[in-house]
Design an enzyme around this catalytic site. Structure first.
Site, mmCIF file in Angstrom:
data_model
loop_
_atom_site.group_PDB
_atom_site.id
_atom_site.type_symbol
_atom_site.label_atom_id
_atom_site.label_comp_id
_atom_site.label_asym_id
_atom_site.label_seq_id
_atom_site.Cartn_x
_atom_site.Cartn_y
_atom_site.Cartn_z
ATOM 1 N N ASP A 167 -4.450 -10.878 0.624
ATOM 2 C CA ASP A 167 -3.118 -11.474 0.552
ATOM 3 C C ASP A 167 -2.474 -11.268 -0.824
ATOM 4 O OD1 ASP A 167 -0.937 -12.857 1.659
ATOM 5 O OD2 ASP A 167 -1.622 -14.745 0.781
ATOM 6 N N HIS A 168 -1.255 -10.744 -0.794
ATOM 7 C CA HIS A 168 -0.473 -10.454 -1.996
ATOM 8 C C HIS A 168 -1.216 -9.514 -2.946
ATOM 9 C CE1 HIS A 168 1.897 -13.741 -0.379
ATOM 10 N NE2 HIS A 168 2.900 -13.220 -1.058
ATOM 11 N N HIS A 201 3.857 -4.873 3.861
ATOM 12 C CA HIS A 201 3.900 -5.351 5.244
ATOM 13 C C HIS A 201 3.516 -6.825 5.284
ATOM 14 C CE1 HIS A 201 4.255 -1.327 6.908
ATOM 15 N NE2 HIS A 201 3.308 -0.940 6.074
ATOM 16 N N HIS A 212 4.937 0.234 -0.715
ATOM 17 C CA HIS A 212 5.742 -0.524 0.247
ATOM 18 C C HIS A 212 4.825 -1.596 0.820
ATOM 19 C CE1 HIS A 212 3.667 2.242 2.986
ATOM 20 N NE2 HIS A 212 3.924 1.384 3.945
ATOM 21 N N GLU A 222 0.656 -4.259 11.868
ATOM 22 C CA GLU A 222 1.325 -3.852 10.641
ATOM 23 C C GLU A 222 2.793 -4.259 10.690
ATOM 24 O OE1 GLU A 222 0.696 0.116 8.425
ATOM 25 O OE2 GLU A 222 2.482 0.420 9.653
ATOM 26 N N HIS A 241 0.852 -1.190 0.000
ATOM 27 C CA HIS A 241 0.000 0.000 0.000
ATOM 28 C C HIS A 241 0.885 1.236 0.000
ATOM 29 C CE1 HIS A 241 -0.135 1.175 4.541
ATOM 30 N NE2 HIS A 241 0.940 0.474 4.309
ATOM 31 N N CYS A 300 6.206 6.217 3.676
ATOM 32 C CA CYS A 300 4.961 5.479 3.420
ATOM 33 C C CYS A 300 4.168 6.070 2.253
ATOM 34 C CB CYS A 300 4.092 5.450 4.672
ATOM 35 S SG CYS A 300 4.834 4.488 6.007
#
Length: 135
Positions: free
Chosen positions: A79-80, A41, A39, A125, A14, A33
């Site tokens: 996810d991903h 997490h 980037h 996070e 995100h 960010c």
């Protein structure tokens, strides 16, 4: 009242960026960010439900079924993925961890059976940063 927590994991990218602000304002507030190249997490998601144990099973809710609901309605969508661009329930929202926790609550709640209530969404996070949302 008994509380039951299921822990899941997902990876997602995100960026924090307010489109109403200049690039300089975004960089000043969000720092790295706001990186235009995103980037990511490795999120840890704690879903806590509450209810009374069933007299026949002793369960508040079958954890296998809870896991399936979470995977089908949350993990598969996150996810991903790029939270800003790929996730329907994050469209038009600033992709902060706070807003993501609220969105997960809103997305998951309607899929729980009667008598099983969401109590808390805890979303890590990083190992040192997490939010909790109680609805």
């Amino acid at each position: 009242m008994v509380y039951l927590t299921r822990i899941e994991h997902f990876n997602a990218a995100h960026k924090l960026f307010n489109p109403a602000w200049t690039e300089a304002q975004n960089e000043q507030v969000f720092g790295k960010c706001a990186n235009k190249n995103w980037h990511g997490h490795n999120y840890e998601l704690y879903i806590t439900v509450k209810g009374e144990p069933d007299p026949d099973t002793g369960f508040v809710y079958d954890v296998k079924k809870l896991s399936e609901i979470i995977k089908d309605h949350i993990i598969e969508k996150l996810d991903h993925r790029n939270l800003n661009e790929d996730v329907d329930f994050m469209k038009g929202k600033l992709c902060s961890t706070e807003n993501l926790a609220i969105a997960i609550w809103n997305e998951l709640g309607p899929h729980l059976p009667e008598g099983v209530l969401l109590h808390c969404i805890k979303l890590y996070e990083t190992p040192r940063i997490y939010v909790e949302y109680f609805g």
